[in-house]
Motif scaffolding. Structure first.
Motif, short mmCIF file in Angstrom:
data_model
loop_
_atom_site.label_atom_id
_atom_site.label_comp_id
_atom_site.label_asym_id
_atom_site.label_seq_id
_atom_site.Cartn_x
_atom_site.Cartn_y
_atom_site.Cartn_z
N ALA A 31 0.73 -1.40 -0.01
CA ALA A 31 -0.06 0.10 -0.06
C ALA A 31 0.90 1.33 0.02
CB ALA A 31 -0.89 -0.14 1.22
N GLU A 32 2.03 1.23 0.63
CA GLU A 32 2.77 2.37 0.85
C GLU A 32 3.46 2.68 -0.62
OE1 GLU A 32 4.76 5.60 2.00
OE2 GLU A 32 2.95 4.64 3.05
N TYR A 33 3.67 1.77 -1.30
CA TYR A 33 4.12 2.00 -2.77
C TYR A 33 3.24 2.36 -3.60
CZ TYR A 33 5.85 1.16 -7.49
OH TYR A 33 6.26 1.48 -8.69
N LEU A 34 1.88 1.82 -3.45
CA LEU A 34 0.71 1.93 -4.48
C LEU A 34 0.18 3.31 -4.26
CD1 LEU A 34 -0.69 -1.56 -4.44
CD2 LEU A 34 0.58 -0.54 -6.22
N LEU A 35 -0.09 3.63 -2.87
CA LEU A 35 -0.44 5.16 -2.78
C LEU A 35 0.22 5.48 -1.59
CD1 LEU A 35 -4.39 5.91 -2.32
CD2 LEU A 35 -2.42 7.38 -1.50
N PRO A 36 1.44 6.29 -1.85
CA PRO A 36 2.31 6.65 -0.93
C PRO A 36 1.77 7.73 0.00
CG PRO A 36 3.57 6.73 -2.98
CD PRO A 36 1.84 6.38 -3.34
N SER A 37 1.96 7.76 1.39
CA SER A 37 1.78 8.76 2.22
C SER A 37 2.75 10.28 2.22
CB SER A 37 1.89 8.30 3.72
OG SER A 37 2.96 7.87 3.98
N ASN A 38 3.73 9.71 1.61
CA ASN A 38 4.65 11.06 1.30
C ASN A 38 4.29 11.70 -0.09
OD1 ASN A 38 7.19 12.21 -0.05
ND2 ASN A 38 7.77 11.91 1.84
N PRO A 39 3.95 12.99 0.08
CA PRO A 39 3.50 13.82 -1.05
C PRO A 39 4.51 13.97 -2.22
CG PRO A 39 3.21 15.26 0.93
CD PRO A 39 4.09 13.96 1.19
N THR A 40 5.51 13.79 -2.03
CA THR A 40 6.65 13.76 -3.22
C THR A 40 6.64 12.67 -3.70
OG1 THR A 40 8.37 15.43 -2.00
CG2 THR A 40 8.95 14.21 -3.84
N LYS A 41 6.53 11.28 -3.04
CA LYS A 41 6.70 9.93 -3.55
C LYS A 41 5.03 9.81 -4.30
CE LYS A 41 9.65 7.90 -0.38
NZ LYS A 41 9.79 6.68 0.62
N PHE A 42 4.24 10.37 -3.62
CA PHE A 42 2.80 10.36 -4.35
C PHE A 42 2.77 11.09 -5.79
CE2 PHE A 42 -1.55 12.18 -5.24
CZ PHE A 42 -2.10 11.19 -4.82
N PHE A 43 3.13 12.09 -5.87
CA PHE A 43 3.23 12.73 -7.30
C PHE A 43 4.18 12.10 -8.09
CE2 PHE A 43 1.09 16.28 -4.88
CZ PHE A 43 -0.15 16.15 -5.69
N ALA A 44 5.24 11.78 -7.71
CA ALA A 44 6.09 10.90 -8.73
C ALA A 44 5.43 9.60 -9.41
CB ALA A 44 7.23 10.44 -7.86
N LEU A 45 4.40 9.09 -8.60
CA LEU A 45 3.85 7.97 -9.41
C LEU A 45 2.83 8.38 -10.37
CD1 LEU A 45 3.16 5.34 -6.52
CD2 LEU A 45 4.65 5.04 -8.21
N GLY A 46 2.53 9.66 -10.29
CA GLY A 46 1.64 10.12 -11.32
C GLY A 46 0.20 9.70 -11.30
N HIS A 47 -0.46 9.37 -12.52
CA HIS A 47 -1.91 9.07 -12.65
C HIS A 47 -1.95 7.59 -11.83
CE1 HIS A 47 -3.88 11.59 -15.63
NE2 HIS A 47 -3.14 12.48 -14.84
#
Length: 292
Positions: A31-47
């Motif tokens: 879950a932490e990879y698929l929907l990161p809690s960290n905003p920078t990592k979140f946006f790095a995953l894009g759509h």
């Protein structure tokens, strides 16, 4: 990353983990990879992250979640994008603002940059540097990029958007005007509020019809509509992505309408203790106080 729902804030990552768990998914430990809690990592995953956040939000609306809820008054909002790789700003993009600045309508978009050192959140103070006596406000619709964009057409441009927020392109006019390049007056430390949140693009299918306003200490200063943009958002994304590859989390500040303090007679600049309130239809209110 959190989501605002029914006046509470929910931990988006935890909601998504509970969704996976309820469906007995083998991805629950990811879950932490698929929907990161960290905003920078979140946006790095894009759509991919955006799609998973929509799934989490849908689950939140119909299920009972545990240990993921925070009352709004217990939460301090930071800038919704913490460290974008690029903050690209557009100058002279409303005709009335071009006129009040005694300039000419540009043939091409006027681009300049800010850096992440300037970004603050909706509950932070706008820092008034001692190096300026001409601090000014500029309400702007901010576009947040959702996936890598290079050489995209204006017809497909909105497919690359994650969502929209409000930006205050606070400008030190004395520093901005002392050289042909504007950068030094545009990216002072802790000078540029964004927020209060990102409204995802599904909730704003047409960003070209939004009322946009600013107030200083309750006095209306700017009032316009994004339909008056000289270069609209699809054109800007096409133009910029033709020059620069845009990455998820990048921000485009699309320009400000007329009514800035610099153009008033006499000019009226921001002072220590002033409150600047920005409103954009369908997004909300961004309000910050100036502090020397």
């Amino acid at each position: 990353m959190g989501v605002l729902f029914q006046d509470n804030i929910y931990d988006l990552n935890e909601v998504y983990r509970q969704y996976l768990e309820s469906n007995h998914s083998s991805d629950v430990n990811s879950a932490e990879y698929l929907l990161p809690s960290n905003p920078t990592k979140f946006f790095a995953l894009g759509h991919n992250a955006l799609e998973n956040s929509q799934t989490a939000y849908s689950y939140l609306q119909k299920a009972t979640v545990h240990d993921a809820t925070f009352e709004r008054e217990d939460v301090i909002f930071g800038p919704p994008v913490l460290n974008p790789s690029k903050i690209i700003c557009v100058g002279k993009n409303y005709k009335e603002h071009v006129a009040e600045m005694k300039s000419e309508i540009p043939e091409y978009p006027v681009l300049f940059a800010k850096f992440s050192n300037a970004l603050i959140g909706p509950e932070d103070f706008i820092q008034k540097s001692e190096k300026t006596n001409q601090l000014d406000y500029e309400v702007e619709l901010a576009v947040v990029i959702g996936k890598e964009a290079s050489e995209v057409t204006k017809e497909e441009a909105l497919d690359y958007v994650a969502g929209y927020t409000i930006g205050n392109d606070v400008s030190a006019r004395d520093l901005q005007k002392r050289t042909p390049q504007w950068l030094q007056g545009k990216t002072l430390d802790k000078s540029t509020p964004i927020g209060p949140w990102i409204v995802t693009k599904d909730e704003i299918p047409d960003p070209s019809q939004l009322e946009i306003k600013s107030y200083v200490n309750g006095e209306e200063r700017q009032s316009s509509n994004t339909k008056h943009l000289i270069f609209d958002i699809p054109f800007l994304i096409e133009f910029i992505s033709g020059l620069i590859t845009l990455q998820p989390g990048d921000i485009i500040l699309t320009g400000t309408p007329d009514g800035v303090g610099f153009a008033m007679d006499p000019p009226r600049f921001l002072q220590d203790g002033d409150t600047v309130t920005l409103k954009i239809e369908e997004i909300g209110i961004l309000e910050n106080q100036v502090k020397a």
